[in-house]
Design a protein around this motif. Structure first.
Motif, mmCIF file in Angstrom:
data_model
loop_
_atom_site.group_PDB
_atom_site.id
_atom_site.type_symbol
_atom_site.label_atom_id
_atom_site.label_comp_id
_atom_site.label_asym_id
_atom_site.label_seq_id
_atom_site.Cartn_x
_atom_site.Cartn_y
_atom_site.Cartn_z
ATOM 1 N N ILE A 131 0.849 -1.200 0.000
ATOM 2 C CA ILE A 131 0.000 0.000 0.000
ATOM 3 C C ILE A 131 0.881 1.246 0.000
ATOM 4 C CG2 ILE A 131 -1.635 1.360 1.377
ATOM 5 C CD1 ILE A 131 -2.839 -1.371 2.286
ATOM 6 N N GLY A 132 1.888 1.251 0.844
ATOM 7 C CA GLY A 132 2.785 2.398 0.944
ATOM 8 C C GLY A 132 3.486 2.715 -0.363
ATOM 9 N N LYS A 133 3.921 1.674 -1.045
ATOM 10 C CA LYS A 133 4.603 1.871 -2.328
ATOM 11 C C LYS A 133 3.667 2.531 -3.337
ATOM 12 C CE LYS A 133 7.063 -0.542 -5.974
ATOM 13 N NZ LYS A 133 7.451 -1.809 -6.561
ATOM 14 N N ARG A 134 2.438 2.076 -3.368
ATOM 15 C CA ARG A 134 1.470 2.666 -4.304
ATOM 16 C C ARG A 134 1.163 4.117 -3.936
ATOM 17 N NH1 ARG A 134 -2.572 -1.990 -6.579
ATOM 18 N NH2 ARG A 134 -0.880 -3.176 -7.494
ATOM 19 N N LEU A 135 1.049 4.382 -2.638
ATOM 20 C CA LEU A 135 0.788 5.758 -2.197
ATOM 21 C C LEU A 135 1.919 6.683 -2.624
ATOM 22 C CD1 LEU A 135 -0.595 5.190 1.411
ATOM 23 C CD2 LEU A 135 -1.888 5.700 -0.669
ATOM 24 N N GLN A 136 3.134 6.227 -2.416
ATOM 25 C CA GLN A 136 4.294 7.044 -2.763
ATOM 26 C C GLN A 136 4.390 7.251 -4.280
ATOM 27 O OE1 GLN A 136 8.370 5.465 -2.189
ATOM 28 N NE2 GLN A 136 8.664 7.288 -0.925
ATOM 29 N N GLU A 137 4.177 6.200 -5.045
ATOM 30 C CA GLU A 137 4.231 6.309 -6.502
ATOM 31 C C GLU A 137 3.193 7.296 -7.029
ATOM 32 O OE1 GLU A 137 3.693 2.306 -7.876
ATOM 33 O OE2 GLU A 137 5.790 1.764 -7.529
ATOM 34 N N LEU A 138 1.973 7.191 -6.529
ATOM 35 C CA LEU A 138 0.912 8.089 -6.994
ATOM 36 C C LEU A 138 1.187 9.527 -6.602
ATOM 37 C CD1 LEU A 138 -2.195 5.849 -6.312
ATOM 38 C CD2 LEU A 138 -1.439 6.700 -8.541
ATOM 39 N N ARG A 139 1.669 9.733 -5.390
ATOM 40 C CA ARG A 139 1.970 11.105 -4.951
ATOM 41 C C ARG A 139 3.011 11.728 -5.865
ATOM 42 N NH1 ARG A 139 6.048 12.987 -2.398
ATOM 43 N NH2 ARG A 139 6.690 11.002 -1.491
ATOM 44 N N LYS A 140 4.046 10.968 -6.161
ATOM 45 C CA LYS A 140 5.113 11.486 -7.024
ATOM 46 C C LYS A 140 4.626 11.699 -8.451
ATOM 47 C CE LYS A 140 8.989 9.771 -4.342
ATOM 48 N NZ LYS A 140 10.163 8.868 -4.307
ATOM 49 N N THR A 181 4.095 17.085 -2.965
ATOM 50 C CA THR A 181 5.096 16.826 -1.932
ATOM 51 C C THR A 181 4.423 16.132 -0.748
ATOM 52 O OG1 THR A 181 4.742 18.917 -0.771
ATOM 53 C CG2 THR A 181 6.372 18.912 -2.580
ATOM 54 N N GLN A 182 5.234 15.491 0.081
ATOM 55 C CA GLN A 182 4.680 14.876 1.291
ATOM 56 C C GLN A 182 4.048 15.943 2.174
ATOM 57 O OE1 GLN A 182 7.691 12.593 3.349
ATOM 58 N NE2 GLN A 182 6.969 10.695 2.416
ATOM 59 N N GLU A 214 5.565 13.310 8.922
ATOM 60 C CA GLU A 214 6.185 12.087 9.443
ATOM 61 C C GLU A 214 5.214 10.905 9.364
ATOM 62 O OE1 GLU A 214 8.475 10.460 13.450
ATOM 63 O OE2 GLU A 214 7.349 12.339 13.555
ATOM 64 N N GLN A 215 3.957 11.156 9.710
ATOM 65 C CA GLN A 215 2.958 10.093 9.657
ATOM 66 C C GLN A 215 2.749 9.626 8.213
ATOM 67 O OE1 GLN A 215 -0.704 11.126 11.615
ATOM 68 N NE2 GLN A 215 -1.499 9.053 11.513
ATOM 69 N N LEU A 216 2.677 10.558 7.276
ATOM 70 C CA LEU A 216 2.539 10.190 5.872
ATOM 71 C C LEU A 216 3.746 9.379 5.419
ATOM 72 C CD1 LEU A 216 0.970 10.311 3.211
ATOM 73 C CD2 LEU A 216 2.171 12.445 2.709
ATOM 74 N N SER A 217 4.919 9.770 5.851
ATOM 75 C CA SER A 217 6.128 9.031 5.508
ATOM 76 C C SER A 217 6.051 7.589 6.015
ATOM 77 C CB SER A 217 7.355 9.729 6.095
ATOM 78 O OG SER A 217 8.522 8.984 5.819
ATOM 79 N N HIS A 218 5.533 7.409 7.228
ATOM 80 C CA HIS A 218 5.368 6.060 7.779
ATOM 81 C C HIS A 218 4.394 5.242 6.928
ATOM 82 C CE1 HIS A 218 7.844 6.486 11.283
ATOM 83 N NE2 HIS A 218 7.132 7.491 11.762
ATOM 84 N N TYR A 219 3.333 5.872 6.465
ATOM 85 C CA TYR A 219 2.381 5.182 5.603
ATOM 86 C C TYR A 219 3.062 4.756 4.295
ATOM 87 C CZ TYR A 219 -1.462 7.087 8.478
ATOM 88 O OH TYR A 219 -2.317 7.419 9.499
ATOM 89 N N GLU A 220 3.780 5.700 3.691
ATOM 90 C CA GLU A 220 4.408 5.435 2.401
ATOM 91 C C GLU A 220 5.537 4.408 2.501
ATOM 92 O OE1 GLU A 220 5.592 9.081 0.513
ATOM 93 O OE2 GLU A 220 3.521 9.624 0.029
#
Length: 118
Positions: free
Chosen positions: A9-18, A23-24, A36-42
């Protein structure tokens, strides 16, 4: 097992955001959480609540099930990309609203097409 799911899930969140050019910091502010919390999710270090996932699906213009890893591709998505330095906090709300509007409209057209084909 849970850690693998969180990482997927985190990988997909990070890919979509980018892909969307956010930005985070911008996404965290939109969600009302810390960067920081978003980073933990990603990074797959924490479980993401259903509410947060729904907000992210709306913002990123994708299906909720894609974020969960249940769908393998993004065939049907709304892709609006921006340069991060051009986006205000209010713009994120408008983007999320527009994505949800288009997704709902698409769903209605599909249902109408199904009815017509019966």
């Amino acid at each position: 097992m849970k850690e693998e799911v969180y990482k997927k899930i985190g990988k997909r969140l990070q890919e979509l955001r980018k892909q969307r050019g956010f930005t985070q910091e911008q996404v965290a502010k939109y969600l009302g959480i810390t960067q920081e919390q978003l980073s933990h999710y990603e990074n797959g270090k924490r479980e993401v609540s259903v509410d947060i996932l729904l907000q992210l699906a709306r913002l990123y213009g994708c299906d909720y099930n894609y974020l969960l890893g249940e769908e393998q591709n993004l065939n049907e998505q709304i892709a609006i990309n921006f340069r991060a330095d051009e986006i205000s906090d209010e713009d994120l709300e408008v983007i999320a609203f527009a994505n949800q509007f288009v997704a709902n409209l698409d769903m209605m057209y599909k249902q109408l097409e199904e009815i017509e084909n019966e």
